[in-house]
Design an enzyme around this catalytic site. Structure first.
Site, PDB file in Angstrom:
ATOM      1  CE1 TYR A   1      -4.299  -1.421   1.218  1.00  0.00           C
ATOM      2  CE2 TYR A   1      -2.773  -3.412   1.194  1.00  0.00           C
ATOM      3  CZ  TYR A   1      -3.517  -2.626   0.403  1.00  0.00           C
ATOM      4  OH  TYR A   1      -3.926  -2.808  -0.748  1.00  0.00           O
ATOM      5  N   GLY A   2      -2.732  -0.553   7.483  1.00  0.00           N
ATOM      6  CA  GLY A   2      -2.737  -0.871   9.017  1.00  0.00           C
ATOM      7  C   GLY A   2      -3.661  -0.183   9.762  1.00  0.00           C
TER       8      GLY A   2
ATOM      9  CB  CYS B   1       1.957  -5.353   2.496  1.00  0.00           C
ATOM     10  SG  CYS B   1       0.852  -4.609   3.712  1.00  0.00           S
ATOM     11  CG  ASN B   2       4.952  -7.983   7.528  1.00  0.00           C
ATOM     12  OD1 ASN B   2       5.758  -7.109   7.206  1.00  0.00           O
ATOM     13  ND2 ASN B   2       5.360  -8.970   8.288  1.00  0.00           N
ATOM     14  CB  THR B   3      -1.278  -5.161   6.801  1.00  0.00           C
ATOM     15  OG1 THR B   3      -0.759  -4.558   7.855  1.00  0.00           O
ATOM     16  CG2 THR B   3      -2.737  -5.043   6.954  1.00  0.00           C
TER      17      THR B   3
ATOM     18  CB  CYS C   1       5.815  -3.254   9.129  1.00  0.00           C
ATOM     19  SG  CYS C   1       5.301  -1.944   8.045  1.00  0.00           S
ATOM     20  CB  THR C   2       7.883  -4.418   3.908  1.00  0.00           C
ATOM     21  OG1 THR C   2       6.737  -3.943   3.920  1.00  0.00           O
ATOM     22  CG2 THR C   2       7.611  -6.235   3.974  1.00  0.00           C
ATOM     23  CG  HIS C   3       6.784   1.017   5.655  1.00  0.00           C
ATOM     24  ND1 HIS C   3       5.546   0.278   5.030  1.00  0.00           N
ATOM     25  CD2 HIS C   3       6.599   2.187   4.889  1.00  0.00           C
ATOM     26  CE1 HIS C   3       5.101   0.920   4.170  1.00  0.00           C
ATOM     27  NE2 HIS C   3       5.503   2.186   4.166  1.00  0.00           N
TER      28      HIS C   3
ATOM     29  CB  SER D   1      -0.953  -0.056   1.284  1.00  0.00           C
ATOM     30  OG  SER D   1      -0.113   0.266   2.571  1.00  0.00           O
TER      31      SER D   1
END
Length: 275
Positions: A51-52, A83-85, A197-199, A20
């Site tokens: 998304y979170g 994206c983990n979410t 989280c990929t961020h 996202s």
């Protein structure tokens, strides 16, 4: 799921990395390092970012719709849900909807449990991922009796994106998150923090610099890259020495050019809006 690729001989092998926001960059860097000849496309659902903060009921159909449309537009051989979410919510639905391989990002609880010496792990994620049943089940299945301290850190998403825009992330910016890791019950024993989280790997250097002591910051990026490599072998796709020009697909206009700027290291061209 079908394992035969519908790959055209006229197109080089490619993967679409879906997210996202710009956290997918951390995954893309690992893939590019391991597989420099693989063409990378990016599918960014910026029209529903972040998304979170969205409900599961709203996210599941949205993720499947957008990722499917972007896979069709790009013609990619593999979908990487960066994206983990999205991974914790929609992997089964994506695998049902698509005939191409789907690779998800799973919090690195299992390798953290194998590596910890103090038997105490911090799991740093968005609030949605921290509170999701998928994450609880993952901890129960793979934590191997180690203590896992859940650390919600939604502000790291915005700080990672600020860093990509060239802004400086300071000790003061990170202090609230570091306090939640190290100054909570059991925090003095944490020796590994899972960046779920990929961020968050985009802030690894700053987290390491400003943490009150040295610990290991663990993410899934390298494992995802190895999984892509495995699927390329399964699909019998041989990589050229250098990648072709990829696509940057967005679900809403990138009016200020921030997304295109963030992905410029991979795709120097324009952004295309996926409808």
């Amino acid at each position: 799921m079908q394992t035969q690729s519908a790959h055209s001989n006229s197109l080089p092998p490619s993967a679409l990395i879906f997210d996202s926001g710009v956290g997918a960059i951390s995954i893309a860097r690992e893939i590019r390092q391991l597989l420099p000849g693989l063409t990378l496309h990016f599918g960014i659902d910026n029209g529903f970012y972040p998304y979170g903060s969205k409900s599961e009921a709203a996210l599941r159909p949205r993720i499947v719709e957008q990722a499917s449309a972007m896979m069709a537009r790009s013609g990619a051989d593999i979908l990487v849900v960066g994206c983990n979410t999205a991974s914790t919510l929609a992997l089964p639905q994506l695998r049902e909807a698509l005939t191409k391989p789907v690779i998800g990002v799973v919090p690195a609880v299992k390798p953290a449990a194998a590596a910890t010496r103090t038997h105490t792990i911090a799991l740093i994620a968005t609030e949605g991922t921290v509170n999701r049943n998928y994450t609880r089940d993952l901890i129960e299945q793979f934590a191997n009796g180690n203590r896992v301290i859940n650390v919600p850190a939604p502000e790291l998403v915005h700080l990672a994106e600020a860093k990509l825009r060239g802004e400086t992330v300071t000790a003061a910016d990170l202090e609230p998150v570091l306090h939640r890791i190290f100054h909570t019950a059991g925090g003095d024993k944490v020796d590994i923090a899972v960046l779920a989280c990929t961020h968050f790997p985009l802030l690894r250097d700053e987290l390491n610099r400003y943490a009150p002591r040295t610990i290991q910051w663990l993410d899934s990026g390298a494992a995802i890259a190895r999984r892509v490599q495995w699927w390329l072998g399964e699909l019998a796709l041989e990589l050229p020495t250098s990648p072709a020009q990829g696509l940057l697909l967005t679900s809403a206009p990138d009016s200020d050019g921030r997304i295109a700027g963030a992905f410029a290291e991979f795709i120097p061209g324009a952004s295309y809006v996926a409808r």
